[in-house]
Design a protein around this motif. Structure first.
Motif, short mmCIF file in Angstrom:
data_model
loop_
_atom_site.label_atom_id
_atom_site.label_comp_id
_atom_site.label_asym_id
_atom_site.label_seq_id
_atom_site.Cartn_x
_atom_site.Cartn_y
_atom_site.Cartn_z
N PHE A 141 0.75 -1.26 0.13
CA PHE A 141 -0.06 0.24 0.02
C PHE A 141 0.79 1.07 0.04
O PHE A 141 1.97 1.16 0.71
N PRO A 142 0.65 2.31 -0.83
CA PRO A 142 1.29 3.65 -0.92
C PRO A 142 1.50 4.01 0.78
O PRO A 142 0.47 4.26 1.26
N PRO A 143 2.79 4.06 1.13
CA PRO A 143 3.07 4.66 2.55
C PRO A 143 2.38 5.98 2.83
O PRO A 143 2.11 6.37 4.01
N HIS A 144 2.42 6.99 1.77
CA HIS A 144 1.86 8.23 2.01
C HIS A 144 0.45 8.28 2.29
O HIS A 144 0.05 9.23 2.72
N LEU A 145 -0.31 7.32 1.90
CA LEU A 145 -1.92 7.21 2.30
C LEU A 145 -2.14 6.51 3.53
O LEU A 145 -3.43 6.83 3.99
N LEU A 146 -1.24 5.62 4.01
CA LEU A 146 -1.35 4.91 5.23
C LEU A 146 -2.00 5.71 6.31
O LEU A 146 -3.07 5.51 7.11
N PRO A 147 -1.42 6.87 6.85
CA PRO A 147 -1.85 7.78 7.75
C PRO A 147 -3.07 8.27 7.60
O PRO A 147 -4.17 8.41 8.52
N ALA A 148 -3.61 8.83 6.28
CA ALA A 148 -5.01 9.48 6.22
C ALA A 148 -5.86 8.39 6.32
O ALA A 148 -7.09 8.25 7.04
N PHE A 149 -5.85 7.07 5.72
CA PHE A 149 -6.53 5.85 5.96
C PHE A 149 -6.73 5.31 7.39
O PHE A 149 -7.70 5.13 7.98
N PHE A 150 -5.59 5.56 8.09
CA PHE A 150 -5.55 4.90 9.47
C PHE A 150 -6.49 5.98 10.44
O PHE A 150 -7.40 5.59 11.29
N LEU A 151 -6.25 7.35 10.05
CA LEU A 151 -7.17 8.30 10.97
C LEU A 151 -8.53 8.05 10.55
O LEU A 151 -9.45 7.94 11.45
N LEU A 152 -9.03 7.78 9.32
CA LEU A 152 -10.23 7.39 8.96
C LEU A 152 -11.03 6.40 9.49
O LEU A 152 -12.21 6.50 10.21
N TYR A 153 -10.13 5.11 9.47
CA TYR A 153 -10.65 3.85 10.16
C TYR A 153 -10.56 3.80 11.55
O TYR A 153 -11.67 3.52 12.33
N LEU A 154 -9.66 4.51 12.13
CA LEU A 154 -9.96 4.95 13.69
C LEU A 154 -11.17 5.67 13.90
O LEU A 154 -11.88 5.23 14.99
N LEU A 155 -11.58 6.89 13.21
CA LEU A 155 -12.68 7.68 13.57
C LEU A 155 -13.74 6.76 13.52
O LEU A 155 -14.88 6.78 14.34
N MET A 156 -14.06 5.92 12.34
CA MET A 156 -15.14 5.12 12.11
C MET A 156 -15.19 4.03 13.13
O MET A 156 -16.50 3.56 13.59
N VAL A 209 -2.99 -1.45 13.88
CA VAL A 209 -1.79 -1.15 14.58
C VAL A 209 -1.01 -1.77 13.26
O VAL A 209 0.28 -1.19 13.09
N ASP A 210 -1.46 -2.67 12.43
CA ASP A 210 -0.80 -3.12 11.31
C ASP A 210 -0.09 -2.03 10.33
O ASP A 210 0.60 -2.18 9.50
N MET A 211 -1.25 -1.15 10.28
CA MET A 211 -1.11 -0.12 9.12
C MET A 211 -0.01 1.11 9.39
O MET A 211 0.78 1.46 8.46
N LEU A 212 0.26 0.88 10.82
CA LEU A 212 1.34 2.10 11.22
C LEU A 212 2.73 1.30 11.70
O LEU A 212 3.52 1.85 11.93
N SER A 213 2.61 -0.10 11.45
CA SER A 213 3.71 -0.86 12.07
C SER A 213 4.55 -1.39 10.94
O SER A 213 4.05 -1.53 9.98
N THR A 214 5.78 -1.93 11.27
CA THR A 214 6.54 -2.40 10.58
C THR A 214 6.70 -4.15 10.67
O THR A 214 7.22 -4.79 9.85
N CYS A 215 6.05 -4.35 11.91
CA CYS A 215 6.43 -5.82 12.19
C CYS A 215 4.86 -6.22 12.05
O CYS A 215 3.80 -6.00 12.65
#
Length: 309
Positions: free
Chosen positions: A13-28, A77-83
């Protein structure tokens, strides 16, 4: 023998998109928990809502909370983790609980369709046919059925031998992605058996829901006044909308043509389905059900503005 798996759902997944999707999914995710808890608390506190339909609402909210808690935190967790490794036992547990709560959700939607059928087609017998004891038994059977299917599928899948790659191309322990890693002569028959069980149960639930609404529509058409028909059908709108969302999104995800989407789009659709469907349910129930919406408003007024009540 494989003792742990690597989840590769977000690896490409494109790394620059992960934070945005992380925030969206967290809020939902947080809204899903909050919305369902509000519905449960409102039904519990409002004596006017102590009816079979709202008991089923509470049971459905419980299944959605548990399903969301089973899948979403690990995904976030996996969206922002390297493990991205997950142990064999944790993978089996995730599969069991996701199947259990997922099929319980489908069984409860089926039971709710039957409840609406009895209320509209046999209103004089409703209190007899849908007594508290009967409702509790239907909810118990739904949970028992979901647990049996979850346990059966998990035991069948993890009875196989995983001797090849340990990389799962999904954000969780998805059964079909996991079966691709198994080896042995029985793998193909197990895969076919799991698919047949899941499809048969889900399509059976959908058939019973459709059958319920065939009888419901027939009963509504016999009501002489247009206002009466509209008022009666309005009691079904929230349930029917959730059914359409539940099966509609599932069809888009699992019945799409093979090879027509990239791994990234598959991951995006699967994660969106996992987070977005439970997110919509409390919105639908609170907005499309006037009685519940008014009860929620009244509860908030009593809580934050006691002088207005």
């Amino acid at each position: 023998m494989v003792y742990e798996f690597i989840l590769l759902g977000f690896s490409t997944f494109p790394p620059h998109l992960l934070p945005a999707f992380f925030l969206l999914y967290l809020l939902m995710y947080l809204f899903t928990l909050m919305g369902n808890l509000i519905i449960m608390a409102t039904v519990w506190n409002e004596h006017s809502l102590h009816t079979p339909m709202y008991l089923f609402f509470c049971a459905l909210s419980t299944s959605e909370i548990l399903l969301t808690v089973t899948l979403t935190p690990r995904m976030l967790v996996d969206m922002l983790s390297t493990c991205h490794t997950i142990s064999f036992v944790a993978c089996a547990s995730q599969m069991f609980f996701s199947f259990t709560f997922g099929f319980t959700h489908s069984f409860l939607l089926t039971v709710m369709g039957y409840d609406r059928y009895v209320a509209i087609s046999h209103p004089l017998w409703y209190n007899v046919l849908m007594s508290t004891h009967t409702c509790a038994r239907l909810v118990s059977w739904s949970w028992a059925g979901g647990s049996v299917i979850g346990l059966m599928v998990t035991l069948i899948v993890f009875h196989l031998t995983f001797c090849g790659s340990n990389e799962i191309h999904h954000f969780g322990c998805h059964v079909l992605s996991l079966l691709k890693l198994a080896c042995g002569k029985e793998t193909s028959s197990v895969t076919l058996g799991v698919i047949l069980v899941c499809v048969t149960v889900l399509m059976g639930c959908l058939f019973l829901i459709i059958l319920s609404y065939v009888f419901i529509v027939a009963a509504i058409l016999r009501i002489p006044s247009a206002e009466g028909r509209h008022k009666t059908f309005s009691t079904c709108v929230s349930h029917l909308t959730v059914v359409i969302v539940h099966y509609g999104f599932a069809s888009i995800i699992y019945l799409k043509p093979k090879g027509s989407h990239s791994l990234n789009s598959n991951t995006l659709m699967a994660t969106t389905y996992t987070v977005f469907t439970p997110f919509l349910s409390p919105i639908i129930f609170s907005l499309r059900n006037k009685e519940l919406k008014n009860a929620i408003k009244k509860s908030f007024q009593r809580k934050f503005n006691p002088l207005s009540s």
